[in-house]
Design a protein around this motif. Sequence first.
Motif, PDB file in Angstrom:
ATOM      1  N   LEU A  75      39.015  51.382  43.964  1.00 36.74           N
ATOM      2  CA  LEU A  75      39.375  50.083  43.361  1.00 36.74           C
ATOM      3  C   LEU A  75      39.198  48.930  44.350  1.00 36.74           C
ATOM      4  O   LEU A  75      39.801  47.861  44.169  1.00 36.74           O
ATOM      5  CB  LEU A  75      40.827  50.112  42.878  1.00 36.74           C
ATOM      6  CG  LEU A  75      41.151  51.067  41.725  1.00 36.74           C
ATOM      7  CD1 LEU A  75      42.653  51.057  41.438  1.00 36.74           C
ATOM      8  CD2 LEU A  75      40.384  50.676  40.467  1.00 36.74           C
ATOM      9  N   GLU A  77      36.865  46.786  44.960  1.00 38.70           N
ATOM     10  CA  GLU A  77      36.367  45.524  44.425  1.00 38.70           C
ATOM     11  C   GLU A  77      37.463  44.781  43.664  1.00 38.70           C
ATOM     12  O   GLU A  77      37.623  43.555  43.804  1.00 38.70           O
ATOM     13  CB  GLU A  77      35.176  45.789  43.504  1.00 38.70           C
ATOM     14  CG  GLU A  77      34.528  44.510  42.973  1.00 38.70           C
ATOM     15  CD  GLU A  77      33.239  44.790  42.236  1.00 38.70           C
ATOM     16  OE1 GLU A  77      33.049  44.196  41.147  1.00 38.70           O
ATOM     17  OE2 GLU A  77      32.426  45.591  42.742  1.00 38.70           O
ATOM     18  N   GLU A  78      38.259  45.522  42.856  1.00 35.11           N
ATOM     19  CA  GLU A  78      39.345  44.896  42.110  1.00 35.11           C
ATOM     20  C   GLU A  78      40.435  44.372  43.040  1.00 35.11           C
ATOM     21  O   GLU A  78      40.996  43.286  42.807  1.00 35.11           O
ATOM     22  CB  GLU A  78      39.948  45.903  41.122  1.00 35.11           C
ATOM     23  CG  GLU A  78      39.072  46.218  39.918  1.00 35.11           C
ATOM     24  CD  GLU A  78      37.898  47.134  40.237  1.00 35.11           C
ATOM     25  OE1 GLU A  78      37.010  47.287  39.382  1.00 35.11           O
ATOM     26  OE2 GLU A  78      37.866  47.708  41.360  1.00 35.11           O
ATOM     27  N   ASP A  81      39.181  41.180  44.708  1.00 35.74           N
ATOM     28  CA  ASP A  81      39.258  40.039  43.800  1.00 35.74           C
ATOM     29  C   ASP A  81      40.708  39.615  43.566  1.00 35.74           C
ATOM     30  O   ASP A  81      41.019  38.417  43.536  1.00 35.74           O
ATOM     31  CB  ASP A  81      38.600  40.398  42.465  1.00 35.74           C
ATOM     32  CG  ASP A  81      37.097  40.600  42.594  1.00 35.74           C
ATOM     33  OD1 ASP A  81      36.521  40.105  43.580  1.00 35.74           O
ATOM     34  OD2 ASP A  81      36.506  41.266  41.714  1.00 35.74           O
ATOM     35  N   THR A 200      43.934  53.981  36.069  1.00 39.68           N
ATOM     36  CA  THR A 200      44.103  52.533  35.980  1.00 39.68           C
ATOM     37  C   THR A 200      43.822  52.047  34.564  1.00 39.68           C
ATOM     38  O   THR A 200      44.562  51.214  34.015  1.00 39.68           O
ATOM     39  CB  THR A 200      43.168  51.832  36.977  1.00 39.68           C
ATOM     40  OG1 THR A 200      43.474  52.284  38.307  1.00 39.68           O
ATOM     41  CG2 THR A 200      43.331  50.327  36.927  1.00 39.68           C
ATOM     42  N   ASP A 206      45.134  47.324  34.963  1.00 39.31           N
ATOM     43  CA  ASP A 206      45.545  46.563  36.153  1.00 39.31           C
ATOM     44  C   ASP A 206      45.497  47.490  37.364  1.00 39.31           C
ATOM     45  O   ASP A 206      45.993  48.621  37.314  1.00 39.31           O
ATOM     46  CB  ASP A 206      46.953  46.013  35.959  1.00 39.31           C
ATOM     47  CG  ASP A 206      47.347  45.015  37.035  1.00 39.31           C
ATOM     48  OD1 ASP A 206      46.553  44.849  37.991  1.00 39.31           O
ATOM     49  OD2 ASP A 206      48.424  44.421  36.933  1.00 39.31           O
ATOM     50  N   TRP A 207      44.935  47.010  38.467  1.00 39.94           N
ATOM     51  CA  TRP A 207      44.774  47.855  39.647  1.00 39.94           C
ATOM     52  C   TRP A 207      46.110  48.195  40.301  1.00 39.94           C
ATOM     53  O   TRP A 207      46.204  49.201  41.016  1.00 39.94           O
ATOM     54  CB  TRP A 207      43.857  47.188  40.669  1.00 39.94           C
ATOM     55  CG  TRP A 207      44.344  45.873  41.210  1.00 39.94           C
ATOM     56  CD1 TRP A 207      44.065  44.637  40.716  1.00 39.94           C
ATOM     57  CD2 TRP A 207      45.198  45.660  42.344  1.00 39.94           C
ATOM     58  NE1 TRP A 207      44.679  43.667  41.466  1.00 39.94           N
ATOM     59  CE2 TRP A 207      45.381  44.265  42.483  1.00 39.94           C
ATOM     60  CE3 TRP A 207      45.819  46.499  43.259  1.00 39.94           C
ATOM     61  CZ2 TRP A 207      46.153  43.703  43.487  1.00 39.94           C
ATOM     62  CZ3 TRP A 207      46.596  45.953  44.274  1.00 39.94           C
ATOM     63  CH2 TRP A 207      46.762  44.569  44.388  1.00 39.94           C
TER      64      TRP A 207
END
Length: 460
Positions: A75, A77-78, A81, A200, A206-207
Motif C-alpha cells: 500500500l 502508493e496509497e 498519497d 483493504t 481505506d489504507w
Amino acid sequence: MMGLMASEETRTLKSTTAVSSAAPNAREAEEPGERAVPEKPSPRVWTAWTTRLLVLGIVLAALNLRPAITSLGALLEEVRDGLGMSGSVAGLLTSVPPLCFAVFGVTAPRLARRFGPGAVVCAGMAAIAAGLLIRPYAGGTPGFLAASALALMGIAVSNVLMPVIVKRWFPDRVGSMTGLYSMALAFGTSIAAAATVPLTDALGGDWQPGLAVWAVLAVAAVLPWLAFVRDREAPTAQNTHGRDAEPAREGRSEPRPEPQAAGQPALRITRSRTAWALAVFFGLQATAAYITMGWMAQIFRDAGVSAGTAGLLLAVTMVMGVPLAFVIPRVATRLPSQGPIVLVLGVCGLAGYAGLYFAPAGGAWAWAVLLGVSNCAFPLALTMVGMRARTGTGVAQLSAFAQSTGYLISIPGPLLVGVLYQHSGGWGLPIALMTALMVPQMAVGVLAGRDRTVEDEAGR
C-alpha cells in the motif's frame, strides 16, 4: 513435523522419569550453586505440551516478523498519497526497518540476560501489536514513523533472539527448527503481501484499517509467550532430550554466560573474520530484501501491472521462502561449506534483476520467483549464525553482532533507491544498484560459509 516432535518428546520423557527416580537428589544438589533464588522451582518441569507451546510461540513470533514491512509495501502508493510523502521520504520510510533492527537488535542479548529471552520476545510481540495498531491513525508522517519504529523495535529484538532460543532449547535440532521458523517467517511475509490489498478493499478501501488489521496476528503471538515470561534459563538436557547430566549442566549454564566465562576474557567477536564476513553478507542480503519488500510492488505498478496483481507478485516472491526456508537450513547443516548455496541464490538474484530491467511486466511472474529464491539468503544467514559458533554464548554474541552490523550496512540501500527513482524518473538506475550489490554479497557469503567457528578465530 509438530507431531513428530511431540512423539520424540513423549519417548524422551520416559527416560527422563527413569533418570529422575534413580537419582532424586541429584538436581537438588546442583541448585544452590546454580540459582540465587531457591524458592523458585528450577528448572521447569518440561513436558511434551510445554515443548509444543514453545514451538507454537516460535512459529507465531516468526509469522509477525515481516507483515509490518510487506503490508506497507503493498500500500506504499496509497500511504504516500495519504500522508503527502515524496519519493525521498518514502525511501526513508523503507530504510526505517534496518535502522531499527540495527539500533534495537544490539540490545537483545543484554535484555535476554536481564529478563530472560521469553519475556523479551513476549514484550516484542506486544510492541509489534501496539505499533501496528497505532501507526495508521498517528496523524502525519512523524507519527507514522514513530509508531512504525515501535513495531520494528519488537521485531528487532525477536529477530536476534530466535537463533539464540533455537540453540538453547533445541540444540540437537538447529537445522530443522531454524527451517521451521524461517518457513513461518516467509509465510507471514507472503500472506501480508498478498492479503493486504484485498483486506483493504473488504474493509472499505481505506489504507488505514488495511494496515491496522495485522495487529491482530501480533496479539495472538503474545499469548503463548506469556507462559515463558518467568523462564530465565533453558531446560536441562534431561528434561528435553533424555541425555545425561553433563550436557544438562552445560545447557543450564548457557543462558548465563558471565558465570560460565568467569576467569576468562570475553569473546572478542570483532576479531573474527568469519563474524565480519557473516555481518556483511547479512547486511547485503538485508539490503536486497528490504528493497524488494519496499519497492518491488511499485516497480510492477509503474510497468502497468494493477495494484492487486503487484501485491500478488510480491507475495509470490515472499512465498518462495516457505518451502525453501525449511529445506535450505537442513541442507546447509549437512554441508562442510555453505558457499555453493550462496552462489546459487546469487545467480537467481542476478537473473531476476535482469528481468526487471528488460521486461518487468512481460516476465513478471518469472522474475518474482527468481527474486524469491534469491531472498532465501536470509534463512541461510540465520543458519550460518548457529553453525559458526560452538556455544549458546557464542551464538548470542554472533547473532547480535551480525544482525546489528548487517542492518546498519543495509540502511542506505532502500533510501538510495528512493532517491535514484525520484531524480532519474525511472527504475533503470535503482535496478543497476541492486544488481551491483549482489556481486559482493556472493563473495562475502562464500567466506562466511567456510567451516570454522568464531571462538577459534576470536579466542577467549
